[in-house]
Design a protein around this motif. Structure first.
Motif, PDB file in Angstrom:
ATOM      1  N   GLY A   1      -3.013   6.823 -18.902  1.00 33.04           N
ATOM      2  CA  GLY A   1      -4.259   7.914 -18.231  1.00 33.04           C
ATOM      3  C   GLY A   1      -4.609   7.560 -16.894  1.00 33.04           C
ATOM      4  N   ARG A   2      -5.614   8.379 -16.471  1.00 36.32           N
ATOM      5  CA  ARG A   2      -5.821   8.268 -15.156  1.00 36.32           C
ATOM      6  C   ARG A   2      -7.483   8.028 -15.010  1.00 36.32           C
ATOM      7  NH1 ARG A   2      -5.561  13.230 -12.382  1.00 36.32           N
ATOM      8  NH2 ARG A   2      -6.187  11.929 -10.552  1.00 36.32           N
ATOM      9  N   VAL A   3      -8.118   7.062 -14.286  1.00 33.80           N
ATOM     10  CA  VAL A   3      -9.328   6.928 -14.070  1.00 33.80           C
ATOM     11  C   VAL A   3      -9.747   7.738 -12.869  1.00 33.80           C
ATOM     12  CG1 VAL A   3     -11.230   5.328 -13.169  1.00 33.80           C
ATOM     13  CG2 VAL A   3      -9.588   4.585 -14.846  1.00 33.80           C
TER      14      VAL A   3
ATOM     15  N   GLY B   1      -8.849  15.209  -6.130  1.00 33.38           N
ATOM     16  CA  GLY B   1      -8.911  14.310  -6.856  1.00 33.38           C
ATOM     17  C   GLY B   1      -9.538  13.996  -8.091  1.00 33.38           C
ATOM     18  N   ASP B   2     -10.556  14.886  -8.245  1.00 35.90           N
ATOM     19  CA  ASP B   2     -11.711  14.895  -9.173  1.00 35.90           C
ATOM     20  C   ASP B   2     -11.365  16.021 -10.344  1.00 35.90           C
ATOM     21  OD1 ASP B   2     -13.888  14.302 -10.532  1.00 35.90           O
ATOM     22  OD2 ASP B   2     -15.224  14.187  -8.754  1.00 35.90           O
ATOM     23  N   VAL B   3     -12.102  16.075 -11.312  1.00 40.80           N
ATOM     24  CA  VAL B   3     -12.009  17.283 -12.248  1.00 40.80           C
ATOM     25  C   VAL B   3     -13.276  17.733 -12.296  1.00 40.80           C
ATOM     26  CG1 VAL B   3      -9.919  16.475 -13.171  1.00 40.80           C
ATOM     27  CG2 VAL B   3     -12.041  15.574 -13.933  1.00 40.80           C
ATOM     28  N   PHE B   4     -13.188  19.260 -12.951  1.00 40.46           N
ATOM     29  CA  PHE B   4     -14.512  19.978 -13.069  1.00 40.46           C
ATOM     30  C   PHE B   4     -14.356  20.682 -13.892  1.00 40.46           C
ATOM     31  CE2 PHE B   4     -13.861  18.972  -8.606  1.00 40.46           C
ATOM     32  CZ  PHE B   4     -14.983  18.181  -8.004  1.00 40.46           C
ATOM     33  N   GLY B   5     -15.648  21.616 -14.410  1.00 42.73           N
ATOM     34  CA  GLY B   5     -15.372  22.584 -15.329  1.00 42.73           C
ATOM     35  C   GLY B   5     -16.059  22.179 -16.499  1.00 42.73           C
TER      36      GLY B   5
ATOM     37  N   LEU C   1       0.958  -1.166   0.020  1.00 44.70           N
ATOM     38  CA  LEU C   1       0.039   0.033   0.005  1.00 44.70           C
ATOM     39  C   LEU C   1       1.045   1.051   0.071  1.00 44.70           C
ATOM     40  CD1 LEU C   1      -2.891   1.516   0.376  1.00 44.70           C
ATOM     41  CD2 LEU C   1      -2.650   0.999   2.849  1.00 44.70           C
ATOM     42  N   VAL C   2       1.938   1.261   0.860  1.00 43.27           N
ATOM     43  CA  VAL C   2       2.737   2.638   0.930  1.00 43.27           C
ATOM     44  C   VAL C   2       3.529   2.879  -0.487  1.00 43.27           C
ATOM     45  CG1 VAL C   2       4.681   3.364   2.181  1.00 43.27           C
ATOM     46  CG2 VAL C   2       2.735   2.190   3.515  1.00 43.27           C
ATOM     47  N   TYR C   3       3.915   1.510  -1.131  1.00 43.70           N
ATOM     48  CA  TYR C   3       4.626   1.723  -2.087  1.00 43.70           C
ATOM     49  C   TYR C   3       3.995   2.233  -3.290  1.00 43.70           C
ATOM     50  CZ  TYR C   3       6.398   0.003  -6.735  1.00 43.70           C
ATOM     51  OH  TYR C   3       6.886  -0.229  -8.134  1.00 43.70           O
TER      52      TYR C   3
ATOM     53  N   ARG D   1       3.109   5.872  -2.658  1.00 47.98           N
ATOM     54  CA  ARG D   1       4.479   6.505  -3.161  1.00 47.98           C
ATOM     55  C   ARG D   1       4.726   6.794  -4.674  1.00 47.98           C
ATOM     56  NH1 ARG D   1       8.772   7.771   0.397  1.00 47.98           N
ATOM     57  NH2 ARG D   1       8.336   7.080   2.563  1.00 47.98           N
ATOM     58  N   ARG D   2       4.328   5.623  -5.602  1.00 50.76           N
ATOM     59  CA  ARG D   2       4.495   5.901  -6.828  1.00 50.76           C
ATOM     60  C   ARG D   2       3.573   6.835  -7.413  1.00 50.76           C
ATOM     61  NH1 ARG D   2       8.704   4.035  -9.587  1.00 50.76           N
ATOM     62  NH2 ARG D   2       7.296   3.922 -11.527  1.00 50.76           N
ATOM     63  N   HIS D   3       2.196   6.818  -7.065  1.00 53.09           N
ATOM     64  CA  HIS D   3       1.166   7.741  -7.401  1.00 53.09           C
ATOM     65  C   HIS D   3       1.350   9.212  -7.025  1.00 53.09           C
ATOM     66  CE1 HIS D   3      -1.464   5.067  -9.418  1.00 53.09           C
ATOM     67  NE2 HIS D   3      -1.478   4.152  -8.660  1.00 53.09           N
ATOM     68  N   LEU D   4       1.902   9.254  -5.756  1.00 55.76           N
ATOM     69  CA  LEU D   4       2.472  10.601  -5.406  1.00 55.76           C
ATOM     70  C   LEU D   4       3.532  11.090  -6.220  1.00 55.76           C
ATOM     71  CD1 LEU D   4       2.027  12.773  -3.301  1.00 55.76           C
ATOM     72  CD2 LEU D   4       3.928  11.819  -1.819  1.00 55.76           C
TER      73      LEU D   4
END
Length: 367
Positions: free
Chosen positions: A238-240, A292-296, A164-166, A169-172
């Motif tokens: 990409g990112r979900v 963590g979301d997108v708007f607009g 989980l920590v790994y 860290r990768r996503h961060l």
């Protein structure tokens, strides 16, 4: 019954056993170190924190406020509160930032924890084929399966936690790199609203599928859709952003990669025997990223485009078509103008692979 039996049950497989009142407490000890034994004032004093501040952090973690004399806290709670307090008192972060990060962890961890328990319980449930014979159509695990799942989670927590920590860290690392790229004047003129390709993938005729399915069948269908869509999106970098039942919202920094995702999603769903066809709408423009979301407007436009896209097809807006103008491998064929609710009149384009354009492999399709 000896004092060690609850721990032994949590550490060993439990097949076909009845519920035991001791199991929740033994799992709590294995996951948190020891059972709850401290009241709110006690844990606050032990951590050197003002009770009001402790209450704010407890609330930020997503837990209800408890009575002052109720023994709801463990040594793990005291240590966590102490670490956060040390960061604030040391001047490394403000209390507002610490509370914000705590909320972010809590919201993500809550969904993750529920997702994990469901996955583990499903892996221990009777074979899915038995449902077709009418033997098991429950969406909630049977008591024995729930007990086995709890024991397995408690038994493997020490191996899961480093993973989980790994992953975090990768996503961060990726998130920090995107932030730096968006803030670079050579890349973005407005880092507060970076440019993204935004896509919605929507299962067609999903409602009719729901009417014919049991709860367990529906849950497995949605899970299968989410996993397949997530694999396709990740395959192209990409990112979900989120999934809501029959719909997936994804983003990408590159128009070409987002286009490949959209077309591969259509192909993957068409080849899957369990899933109905999918339609995808893409828009290109600035987005506001928050929590963590997108708007607009770009996100709204992509959603509206998806609603008018035919089954098994990808429609894109003018901006997306222009962004693909100099990119090989794709063609955007202009279709009729449409009035989109809340957006206005938009010229739509059907996205296709250009002649000779090559489809990338979709995970699990063997290509």
């Amino acid at each position: 019954m000896t004092d060690t039996e609850p721990d032994d049950r949590a550490r060993a497989p439990r097949t076909g056993q009845a519920e035991h009142a001791e199991l929740p407490e033994s799992v709590e000890r294995l996951l948190l170190g020891r059972s709850a034994s401290m009241a709110r004032d006690e844990v606050s004093a032990s951590a050197g924190v003002d009770p009001a501040a402790a209450r704010r952090f407890w609330h930020a973690m997503g837990f209800q406020v408890v009575e002052d004399d109720e023994a709801m806290f463990t040594e793990a709670d005291r240590e966590a509160l102490g670490r956060v307090t040390a960061m604030v008192q040391g001047g490394r972060v403000s209390e507002e930032l610490a509370l914000g990060m705590t909320r972010a962890f809590a919201r993500t961890a809550d969904r993750l924890a529920v997702w994990q328990t469901q996955l583990v319980a499903e892996s221990l449930a009777p074979p899915f084929s038995e449902e077709l014979e009418g033997k098991d159509s429950r969406s909630v695990p049977a008591p024995g399966v729930a007990a086995d799942a709890a024991a397995l989670l408690a038994r493997t927590i020490d191996e899961i936690e480093p993973l989980l920590v790994y992953v975090w860290r990768r996503h961060l690392t990726n998130a920090v790199q995107r932030m730096l790229a968006d803030a670079d004047p050579a890349v973005s003129s407005d880092p507060s609203a970076p440019v993204r390709a935004v896509g919605f993938a929507d299962l067609v005729a999903f409602t009719s599928f729901v009417r014919r399915m049991s709860e367990r069948q529906l849950a497995r269908l949605v899970q299968h859709f989410e996993l397949l869509a997530s694999d396709v999106v990740a395959e192209h970098g990409g990112r979900v952003i989120k999934t809501v039942g029959d719909e997936v919202l994804f983003v990408h920094t590159e128009a070409a990669a987002a286009s490949a995702i959209a077309l591969d999603l259509v192909d993957a769903m068409a080849e899957d025997e369990l899933l109905p066809p999918v339609r995808v709408g893409l828009a290109h423009g600035r987005v506001v990223s928050r929590l963590g979301d997108v708007f607009g407007m770009t996100v709204n436009k992509a959603s509206r485009i998806t609603a008018v896209t035919p089954s098994g097809t990808v429609f894109v807006d003018d901006a997306m078509a222009r962004a693909l103008g100099s990119v090989s491998g794709f063609s955007a064929i202009e279709r009729r103008r449409r009035m989109l609710r809340g957006i206005g009149v938009v010229t739509l384009h059907e996205l296709r692979r250009a002649p000779g354009g090559r489809r990338r492999s979709v995970p699990g399709d063997g290509s």
